[in-house]
Design an enzyme around this catalytic site. Structure first.
Site, PDB file in Angstrom:
ATOM      1  N   LYS A  40      36.008  26.989  40.183  1.00 14.44           N
ATOM      2  CA  LYS A  40      36.983  26.198  39.423  1.00 14.44           C
ATOM      3  C   LYS A  40      36.311  25.558  38.212  1.00 14.44           C
ATOM      4  O   LYS A  40      36.846  25.565  37.116  1.00 14.44           O
ATOM      5  CB  LYS A  40      37.629  25.099  40.279  1.00 14.44           C
ATOM      6  N   LYS A  80      45.368  35.540  34.289  1.00 15.26           N
ATOM      7  CA  LYS A  80      45.801  35.140  35.635  1.00 15.26           C
ATOM      8  C   LYS A  80      45.865  36.344  36.566  1.00 15.26           C
ATOM      9  O   LYS A  80      45.502  36.271  37.732  1.00 15.26           O
ATOM     10  CB  LYS A  80      47.178  34.482  35.515  1.00 15.26           C
ATOM     11  N   ASN A 102      50.631  47.636  29.112  1.00 14.11           N
ATOM     12  CA  ASN A 102      49.732  46.854  29.959  1.00 14.11           C
ATOM     13  C   ASN A 102      49.029  47.858  30.874  1.00 14.11           C
ATOM     14  O   ASN A 102      49.691  48.615  31.578  1.00 14.11           O
ATOM     15  CB  ASN A 102      50.567  45.846  30.769  1.00 14.11           C
ATOM     16  N   GLY A 103      47.715  47.896  30.831  1.00 15.70           N
ATOM     17  CA  GLY A 103      46.975  48.856  31.662  1.00 15.70           C
ATOM     18  C   GLY A 103      45.873  49.496  30.827  1.00 15.70           C
ATOM     19  O   GLY A 103      45.494  48.982  29.779  1.00 15.70           O
ATOM     20  N   CYS A 124      47.685  41.003  30.134  1.00 16.41           N
ATOM     21  CA  CYS A 124      48.698  41.496  29.209  1.00 16.41           C
ATOM     22  C   CYS A 124      50.080  41.261  29.804  1.00 16.41           C
ATOM     23  O   CYS A 124      50.304  41.493  30.993  1.00 16.41           O
ATOM     24  CB  CYS A 124      48.547  42.969  28.877  1.00 16.41           C
ATOM     25  N   TRP A 181      45.431  40.718  26.567  1.00 18.08           N
ATOM     26  CA  TRP A 181      44.109  40.383  27.098  1.00 18.08           C
ATOM     27  C   TRP A 181      43.280  41.631  26.830  1.00 18.08           C
ATOM     28  O   TRP A 181      43.475  42.658  27.480  1.00 18.08           O
ATOM     29  CB  TRP A 181      44.205  40.098  28.594  1.00 18.08           C
ATOM     30  N   ARG A 193      49.156  35.497  31.284  1.00 20.81           N
ATOM     31  CA  ARG A 193      48.606  36.814  31.634  1.00 20.81           C
ATOM     32  C   ARG A 193      47.565  37.311  30.631  1.00 20.81           C
ATOM     33  O   ARG A 193      46.861  38.287  30.876  1.00 20.81           O
ATOM     34  CB  ARG A 193      49.737  37.844  31.721  1.00 20.81           C
ATOM     35  N   GLU A 216      35.454  28.208  35.576  1.00 24.74           N
ATOM     36  CA  GLU A 216      36.633  28.793  34.943  1.00 24.74           C
ATOM     37  C   GLU A 216      37.211  27.924  33.839  1.00 24.74           C
ATOM     38  O   GLU A 216      37.563  28.418  32.779  1.00 24.74           O
ATOM     39  CB  GLU A 216      37.752  28.989  35.996  1.00 24.74           C
ATOM     40  N   GLU A 255      34.359  27.940  45.923  1.00 26.16           N
ATOM     41  CA  GLU A 255      35.598  27.728  45.189  1.00 26.16           C
ATOM     42  C   GLU A 255      35.462  26.558  44.200  1.00 26.16           C
ATOM     43  O   GLU A 255      35.946  26.624  43.074  1.00 26.16           O
ATOM     44  CB  GLU A 255      36.747  27.495  46.188  1.00 26.16           C
ATOM     45  N   HIS A 258      15.978  27.985  49.673  1.00 26.03           N
ATOM     46  CA  HIS A 258      15.350  29.305  49.558  1.00 26.03           C
ATOM     47  C   HIS A 258      15.320  29.796  48.106  1.00 26.03           C
ATOM     48  O   HIS A 258      15.288  30.991  47.858  1.00 26.03           O
ATOM     49  CB  HIS A 258      16.085  30.304  50.445  1.00 26.03           C
TER      50      HIS A 258
END
Ligand code: G6P
Length: 623
Positions: free
Chosen positions: A500, A618, A103-104, A2, A77, A27, A503, A496, A519
């Site tokens: 990526k 983000k 926002n929150g 947000c 968001w 955001r 995402e 990572e 395994h």
């Protein structure tokens, strides 16, 4: 997560608000809205589902907003309630006089809603935010009836203060009221809010990107603080109304750093910025001539660092992966027992923090709620709390005892890239700083510093292979399952690489230690499955070759990230991406770059939105 932008001043608010929203869009981007109060004192709201461009079209095509000098906007968001128009912010109180962006999360919203419903209030959304708007409106009415407001004090300010005393949770909010058409009230607890101070104007936003175009003078609000802003005056106080003298700071980043320039996407820009970003991280800290590391940000705690018994590195997402590389670096170079833990897990597992524990919070944004909560928990238990943060002045940066900024410049692409490599460089410098004061020889320290200083040029050579990587990726981008495998320092790189790809291209990918594959995950390998091996020359090269053989025997197709000039690796791989040779402990800085480019090209080939992948934000400011 947000984004909020709000304005009061002498300029026309609406275009400024929409431009600000575009800068904050990374955001959150499932819906957006704007509210302004015109000169006749009428409130106007526009909301739309989807990107900011949809809201902009709504305003431009038929639903124009009147000239106004005060207003606020929000990009969402979703946390409570689906991304629909009625759940989009701003939200109004029941009388339609007061508008709020938030926002929150208001954690006790259900109890408050029940209480307010009992008083006859109606709700038109499923959001926690609307409950706060209605509560402020209810208290505003009460205060006016009781006539308790001293002269010169804004009733809106009082109503917001009273409401915030009743809410549990986190908020960055902006509130306007058509009965006080020149007053903007903002407050924060747990979610970021920055006030840009211009000449006869204030621009408030969740981060500096929406402010820097208007002013470089800013006030960072702390938790439980608020501001009452009018074009020609402002006051900062706590939500208990204790006055605070504001500290005005200068923004570090320039407007151009937030611009896309000639790049098609922020992610590509940020991948290609890495050599420069790393040079900036190293500047003034890694002194190649004397073979020394200078870290002014933590020097006050040098004694505690040398004597530390245990280092806990913590973060989320990509920052956690950087922490995993840091874990190897700390044990390798500083010889201190180190662990890297998800901040969200650390916070709630009743962690043991003995004397001599140093906690290092790693975060690009400096606002990640989980990381912030872990940091507070660690401090509460007596740890020395350091930060490895990119965003100057962010909440985590301000709450740590000391820290090292990345100086990587703003990172806008939702998938973190340059922050990752700069975090590793910073952790390497911290390990050297401590190690040299413990057991490390000058020669070893010099060798690693030389290695670090060579990275920007070596990375440029890796970036030159972007087209080669694109042609490889285009052969596999229809495959829905990928594996990323590496050993030692390359295990976090494998994680990572998989993150990526997930995402931004929505391909299912798993990263793991190459040895772990046999395994269980080996059962996944079928004919033609792309498996990316980080197989550079180093202590575990032969073992990695054996793991490659195991995959090939089951039909997997090998894409190897290997050391430049390694002729042998071609015998085992369908495709090879070469990286220059480097010390093993610094190789992740080079081997991660092809993986970032694999994800980028795969996302493009699949028609995905590279900079704004679905469902992500983000900066995640809720736990
Ligand atoms: C979000 C982002 C990730 C990022 C993580 C931690 O999940 O989508 O890209 O790595 O938060 O963010 P931080 O700002 O704390 O580094």
């Amino acid at each position: 997560m947000c984004g909020i932008v709000a304005y009061v001043g002498r300029k026309i608010a609406q275009p400024l608000l929409v431009e600000g929203l575009k800068r904050l869009e990374y955001r959150g981007y499932d819906s957006a809205g704007v509210a302004v109060i015109d000169s006749a004192g009428n409130m106007h709201i526009r909301r739309a589902v989807g990107r900011i461009s949809v809201l902009e079209n709504t305003i431009q095509n038929g639903q124009a907003l009147p000239e106004s000098f005060i207003g606020m906007a929000h990009t969402r968001w979703a946390t409570h309630g689906a991304p629909t128009e009625c759940n989009a912010h701003p939200h109004l109180d029941n009388s339609g006089r007061i508008a709020l962006v938030h926002n929150g999360i208001i954690e006790n919203y259900a109890a408050l809603k029940k209480f307010l419903s009992g008083k006859g209030h109606q709700f038109s959304s499923q959001t926690d935010t609307e409950v706060l708007a209605v509560l402020i409106g209810d208290l505003y009415d009460e205060m006016k009836v009781q006539n308790h407001i001293p002269p010169g004090v804004s009733p809106l300010q009082r109503a917001v203060q009273a409401a915030l005393h009743q809410v549990e949770g986190t908020y960055g909010i902006a509130v306007i009221c058509k009965e006080e058409p020149d007053t903007l009230v903002v407050a924060r607890k747990g979610s970021p809010l920055i006030i840009g101070v211009g000449k006869d104007e204030y621009v408030v936003a969740s981060d500096a990107s929406a402010i820097v175009e208007h002013t470089t003078q800013v006030i960072y609000l702390n938790d439980n603080e608020m501001a009452i802003l009018k074009p020609d005056a402002f006051r900062t106080c706590t939500i208990d109304d204790i006055a605070i003298s504001p500290v005005v700071s200068q923004l570090e980043n320039k407007l151009e750093e937030y611009e896309l320039g000639d790049y098609p996407h922020y992610m590509l820009k940020e991948i290609f910025e890495q050599p420069t970003a790393i040079s900036n991280t190293l500047r003034g800290r890694a002194e190649q001539k004397d073979g020394r590391i200078v870290l002014g940000g933590v020097s006050k705690y040098t004694r505690e660092l040398i004597r530390a018994h245990r280092i806990i590195l913590t973060g989320q997402g990509t920052a956690w992966h950087a922490g995993l590389v840091g874990d190897y670096l700390m044990e390798d170079l500083a010889k201190i027992v180190t662990e890297c833990t998800y901040a969200s897990e650390f916070r709630y597992r009743n962690p043991i923090v003995e004397e001599g524990t140093v906690v290092v919070a790693i975060s690009q944004s400096g606002e990640t709620a989980d990381t912030l909560a872990a940091l507070r928990e660690a401090k509460e238990r007596g740890a020395l709390a350091l930060g490895v943060i990119n965003a100057v002045g962010s909440t985590i940066a301000r709450e740590t005892d000391a820290g090292i900024y990345l100086h990587a410049g703003p990172e806008i692409g939702v998938a973190s890239t340059k922050a990752f490599t700069c975090q590793i460089v910073t952790l390497a410098m911290l390990a050297l700083y401590i190690g040299r004061r413990r057991f490390m020889s000058q020669a070893q320290c010099q060798e690693v510093i030389d290695g670090l200083c060579a990275i920007p040029d070596q990375m440029t050579k890796v970036l030159e292979q972007s087209d080669h990587i694109r042609t490889i990726v285009e052969q596999f981008c229809e495959r829905e399952n990928w594996l990323f495998l590496g050993r030692g320092y390359h295990y976090p790189v494998a994680l990572e690489g998989a993150l990526k790809l997930k995402e931004i291209s929505y391909i299912h990918a798993e990263g793991m230690p190459a040895a772990e594959m046999k395994h269980g995950p080996i059962a996944l390998i079928n004919d033609g499955m792309p498996v990316v091996f980080i197989a550079t020359q180093g202590s575990q090269y032969d073992k990695v070759i054996s793991n490659i053989e195991e995959v090939r025997a089951r039909g997997g197709k090998i894409i190897a990230v290997a050391t430049e000039g390694d002729a042998n690796i071609h015998r085992y791989s369908e495709h090879v991406i070469e990286v220059p040779d480097a010390m093993e402990c610094l190789q992740p800085l080079l081997t991660v770059v092809p993986l970032q480019l694999i994800a980028y090209h795969a996302a493009l080939a699949r028609g995905c939105n590279v900079d704004k992948p679905r469902n992500l934000a983000k900066s995640v400011t809720v736990e």
